[in-house]
Design a protein around this motif. Structure first.
Motif, PDB file in Angstrom:
ATOM      1  N   SER A  82       0.817  -1.219   0.000  1.00  0.00           N
ATOM      2  CA  SER A  82       0.000   0.000   0.000  1.00  0.00           C
ATOM      3  C   SER A  82       0.849   1.267   0.000  1.00  0.00           C
ATOM      4  O   SER A  82       2.009   1.260   0.398  1.00  0.00           O
ATOM      5  N   ASN A  83       0.237   2.329  -0.461  1.00  0.00           N
ATOM      6  CA  ASN A  83       0.720   3.680  -0.233  1.00  0.00           C
ATOM      7  C   ASN A  83      -0.201   4.232   0.854  1.00  0.00           C
ATOM      8  O   ASN A  83      -1.288   4.722   0.569  1.00  0.00           O
ATOM      9  N   LEU A  84       0.234   4.098   2.108  1.00  0.00           N
ATOM     10  CA  LEU A  84      -0.663   4.283   3.250  1.00  0.00           C
ATOM     11  C   LEU A  84      -0.425   5.607   3.960  1.00  0.00           C
ATOM     12  O   LEU A  84       0.698   5.934   4.333  1.00  0.00           O
ATOM     13  N   ILE A  85      -1.507   6.329   4.161  1.00  0.00           N
ATOM     14  CA  ILE A  85      -1.487   7.581   4.910  1.00  0.00           C
ATOM     15  C   ILE A  85      -2.405   7.429   6.118  1.00  0.00           C
ATOM     16  O   ILE A  85      -3.573   7.035   5.980  1.00  0.00           O
ATOM     17  N   ILE A  86      -1.863   7.721   7.299  1.00  0.00           N
ATOM     18  CA  ILE A  86      -2.667   7.701   8.521  1.00  0.00           C
ATOM     19  C   ILE A  86      -2.527   9.049   9.208  1.00  0.00           C
ATOM     20  O   ILE A  86      -1.419   9.498   9.490  1.00  0.00           O
ATOM     21  N   ASN A  87      -3.649   9.696   9.459  1.00  0.00           N
ATOM     22  CA  ASN A  87      -3.684  10.954  10.199  1.00  0.00           C
ATOM     23  C   ASN A  87      -4.688  10.841  11.338  1.00  0.00           C
ATOM     24  O   ASN A  87      -5.875  10.590  11.096  1.00  0.00           O
ATOM     25  N   ASN A  88      -4.216  10.991  12.561  1.00  0.00           N
ATOM     26  CA  ASN A  88      -5.096  11.041  13.727  1.00  0.00           C
ATOM     27  C   ASN A  88      -5.909   9.761  13.885  1.00  0.00           C
ATOM     28  O   ASN A  88      -7.112   9.712  13.607  1.00  0.00           O
ATOM     29  N   ALA A  89      -5.226   8.708  14.328  1.00  0.00           N
ATOM     30  CA  ALA A  89      -5.886   7.426  14.564  1.00  0.00           C
ATOM     31  C   ALA A  89      -5.595   6.961  15.980  1.00  0.00           C
ATOM     32  O   ALA A  89      -4.449   7.008  16.445  1.00  0.00           O
ATOM     33  N   PHE A  90      -6.628   6.502  16.667  1.00  0.00           N
ATOM     34  CA  PHE A  90      -6.516   5.963  18.020  1.00  0.00           C
ATOM     35  C   PHE A  90      -6.982   4.515  17.978  1.00  0.00           C
ATOM     36  O   PHE A  90      -8.148   4.234  17.699  1.00  0.00           O
ATOM     37  N   ILE A  91      -6.052   3.587  18.226  1.00  0.00           N
ATOM     38  CA  ILE A  91      -6.353   2.160  18.191  1.00  0.00           C
ATOM     39  C   ILE A  91      -6.339   1.650  19.622  1.00  0.00           C
ATOM     40  O   ILE A  91      -5.329   1.753  20.322  1.00  0.00           O
ATOM     41  N   ASN A  92      -7.450   1.080  20.052  1.00  0.00           N
ATOM     42  CA  ASN A  92      -7.617   0.730  21.461  1.00  0.00           C
ATOM     43  C   ASN A  92      -8.037  -0.728  21.622  1.00  0.00           C
ATOM     44  O   ASN A  92      -8.914  -1.225  20.907  1.00  0.00           O
ATOM     45  N   ASN A  93      -7.377  -1.403  22.562  1.00  0.00           N
ATOM     46  CA  ASN A  93      -7.762  -2.749  22.976  1.00  0.00           C
ATOM     47  C   ASN A  93      -7.690  -3.755  21.825  1.00  0.00           C
ATOM     48  O   ASN A  93      -8.689  -4.363  21.427  1.00  0.00           O
ATOM     49  N   SER A  94      -6.482  -3.969  21.321  1.00  0.00           N
ATOM     50  CA  SER A  94      -6.261  -4.969  20.270  1.00  0.00           C
ATOM     51  C   SER A  94      -5.984  -6.326  20.898  1.00  0.00           C
ATOM     52  O   SER A  94      -5.130  -6.453  21.767  1.00  0.00           O
ATOM     53  N   ILE A  95      -6.688  -7.343  20.417  1.00  0.00           N
ATOM     54  CA  ILE A  95      -6.434  -8.707  20.875  1.00  0.00           C
ATOM     55  C   ILE A  95      -5.921  -9.533  19.700  1.00  0.00           C
ATOM     56  O   ILE A  95      -6.448 -10.584  19.355  1.00  0.00           O
ATOM     57  N   ALA A  96      -4.859  -9.002  19.064  1.00  0.00           N
ATOM     58  CA  ALA A  96      -4.182  -9.676  17.960  1.00  0.00           C
ATOM     59  C   ALA A  96      -2.686  -9.613  18.215  1.00  0.00           C
ATOM     60  O   ALA A  96      -2.216  -8.866  19.077  1.00  0.00           O
ATOM     61  N   GLU A  97      -1.913 -10.383  17.449  1.00  0.00           N
ATOM     62  CA  GLU A  97      -0.456 -10.342  17.613  1.00  0.00           C
ATOM     63  C   GLU A  97       0.096  -8.955  17.331  1.00  0.00           C
ATOM     64  O   GLU A  97       1.036  -8.501  17.977  1.00  0.00           O
ATOM     65  N   ASP A  98      -0.493  -8.249  16.348  1.00  0.00           N
ATOM     66  CA  ASP A  98      -0.146  -6.862  16.042  1.00  0.00           C
ATOM     67  C   ASP A  98      -1.431  -6.050  15.970  1.00  0.00           C
ATOM     68  O   ASP A  98      -2.373  -6.447  15.277  1.00  0.00           O
ATOM     69  N   ALA A  99      -1.465  -4.919  16.657  1.00  0.00           N
ATOM     70  CA  ALA A  99      -2.631  -4.051  16.495  1.00  0.00           C
ATOM     71  C   ALA A  99      -2.726  -3.577  15.044  1.00  0.00           C
ATOM     72  O   ALA A  99      -3.797  -3.577  14.441  1.00  0.00           O
ATOM     73  N   ILE A 100      -1.577  -3.175  14.474  1.00  0.00           N
ATOM     74  CA  ILE A 100      -1.492  -2.814  13.053  1.00  0.00           C
ATOM     75  C   ILE A 100      -0.286  -3.532  12.458  1.00  0.00           C
ATOM     76  O   ILE A 100       0.807  -3.466  13.011  1.00  0.00           O
ATOM     77  N   ASN A 101      -0.500  -4.183  11.314  1.00  0.00           N
ATOM     78  CA  ASN A 101       0.588  -4.850  10.605  1.00  0.00           C
ATOM     79  C   ASN A 101       0.646  -4.299   9.180  1.00  0.00           C
ATOM     80  O   ASN A 101      -0.316  -4.422   8.415  1.00  0.00           O
ATOM     81  N   ILE A 102       1.766  -3.663   8.836  1.00  0.00           N
ATOM     82  CA  ILE A 102       1.941  -3.061   7.513  1.00  0.00           C
ATOM     83  C   ILE A 102       3.113  -3.752   6.835  1.00  0.00           C
ATOM     84  O   ILE A 102       4.203  -3.841   7.405  1.00  0.00           O
ATOM     85  N   VAL A 103       2.898  -4.233   5.610  1.00  0.00           N
ATOM     86  CA  VAL A 103       3.909  -5.025   4.908  1.00  0.00           C
ATOM     87  C   VAL A 103       4.154  -4.452   3.519  1.00  0.00           C
ATOM     88  O   VAL A 103       3.194  -4.153   2.780  1.00  0.00           O
ATOM     89  N   ASN A 104       5.428  -4.304   3.154  1.00  0.00           N
ATOM     90  CA  ASN A 104       5.833  -3.904   1.805  1.00  0.00           C
ATOM     91  C   ASN A 104       5.067  -2.665   1.336  1.00  0.00           C
ATOM     92  O   ASN A 104       4.462  -2.644   0.260  1.00  0.00           O
ATOM     93  N   SER A 105       5.121  -1.614   2.134  1.00  0.00           N
ATOM     94  CA  SER A 105       4.309  -0.432   1.855  1.00  0.00           C
ATOM     95  C   SER A 105       5.099   0.851   2.061  1.00  0.00           C
ATOM     96  O   SER A 105       6.108   0.867   2.770  1.00  0.00           O
ATOM     97  N   GLU A 106       4.606   1.905   1.424  1.00  0.00           N
ATOM     98  CA  GLU A 106       5.085   3.253   1.706  1.00  0.00           C
ATOM     99  C   GLU A 106       4.140   3.876   2.721  1.00  0.00           C
ATOM    100  O   GLU A 106       2.917   3.844   2.535  1.00  0.00           O
ATOM    101  N   VAL A 107       4.704   4.442   3.786  1.00  0.00           N
ATOM    102  CA  VAL A 107       3.856   4.917   4.877  1.00  0.00           C
ATOM    103  C   VAL A 107       4.119   6.382   5.188  1.00  0.00           C
ATOM    104  O   VAL A 107       5.253   6.854   5.137  1.00  0.00           O
ATOM    105  N   SER A 108       3.053   7.083   5.500  1.00  0.00           N
ATOM    106  CA  SER A 108       3.111   8.434   6.035  1.00  0.00           C
ATOM    107  C   SER A 108       2.126   8.477   7.197  1.00  0.00           C
ATOM    108  O   SER A 108       0.910   8.529   6.989  1.00  0.00           O
ATOM    109  N   ILE A 109       2.664   8.415   8.411  1.00  0.00           N
ATOM    110  CA  ILE A 109       1.830   8.270   9.601  1.00  0.00           C
ATOM    111  C   ILE A 109       2.036   9.469  10.511  1.00  0.00           C
ATOM    112  O   ILE A 109       3.169   9.800  10.859  1.00  0.00           O
ATOM    113  N   ASN A 110       0.945  10.106  10.886  1.00  0.00           N
ATOM    114  CA  ASN A 110       1.010  11.267  11.773  1.00  0.00           C
ATOM    115  C   ASN A 110      -0.059  11.148  12.844  1.00  0.00           C
ATOM    116  O   ASN A 110      -1.245  10.994  12.545  1.00  0.00           O
ATOM    117  N   ASN A 111       0.369  11.207  14.094  1.00  0.00           N
ATOM    118  CA  ASN A 111      -0.518  11.118  15.252  1.00  0.00           C
ATOM    119  C   ASN A 111      -1.260   9.781  15.294  1.00  0.00           C
ATOM    120  O   ASN A 111      -2.478   9.714  15.140  1.00  0.00           O
TER     121      ASN A 111
END
Length: 226
Positions: free
Chosen positions: A41-70
């Protein structure tokens, strides 16, 4: 949540969201480690709140371009954010109450800026598998280790306001088949007294803290993971 793109030209955006109570992705033969998963992916994340994950990874990003803020991750039974083979920037991250690593980076080229880490049971930032990471880590409270750099990775980090239960920085080789030397340059802002027992450098690695070379010593890496 699972997004798989044919190539990185396709853009995905997450803006101004609160996402709670997700488990790992299981759908037929598809079994993923993340509660939220992005591949190619070409992934953009702005202002994200991830709460109470019951997985090995709350977020898993693979082979991607990322722009993550807050990005804020609170309460995860294992890791918070896992970036594998990614490029880009994580401008402002906050991780709290994480049972594993706050941010786990493998095979990636990233700028990472962690604004706060509280009650992280393992590493606030884990850097592995020939990653190249620059950035900042500030305001760490009740974490075991601020960062571990391993397996042919390079890191250049500014850190400040750190309160660890274990070592502050660890540099070592876990897998043993990477050609590049594992090394890290750390600027501990406001810290003049560099105590060797808080900085661990394995044989054949290099760790420099505030222009001081930390003397390497042979580690039993398997014992670390017990």
């Amino acid at each position: 949540i699972y997004v798989f793109n044919e190539n990185k030209k396709l853009k995905s955006e997450i803006n101004n969201v609160i996402i709670s109570n997700l488990e790992a992705m299981e759908e037929g033969l598809l079994s993923l480690t993340g509660a939220i998963n992005f591949y190619n992916s070409n992934l953009i994340i702005n202002n994200a709140f991830i709460n109470n994950s019951i997985a090995e990874d709350a977020i898993n990003i693979v082979n991607s371009e990322v722009s993550i803020n807050n990005l804020q991750i609170n309460k995860a039974i294992s890791d918070g954010l896992d970036c594998d083979f990614c490029e880009g920037r994580i401008e402002s991250g906050i991780v709290k109450n994480i049972e594993g690593d706050g941010i786990d980076v493998s095979g990636s080229n990233l700028y990472v800026n962690i604004l706060e880490a509280k009650n992280v049971k393992d590493k606030v930032l884990s850097i592995g598998e020939a990653s190249y990471v620059t950035g900042n880590i500030v305001n760490v409270l009740d974490a075991f280790t601020t960062t571990a750099i391993k397996d042919g990775s390079y890191a250049s980090l500014n850190i400040s306001n750190i309160s660890n239960l274990g070592p502050i920085i660890m540099v070592y080789n876990k897998k043993g088949f990477y050609d590049k030397k594992t090394n890290a340059i750390i600027n501990f802002i406001g810290q003049k007294d560099i105590k060797n027992d808080k900085y661990i450098s394995d044989i054949d690695t290099e760790l420099i803290v505030n222009n001081k070379l930390i003397k390497p010593k042979k580690l039993k890496v398997a014992d670390l993971y017990k």
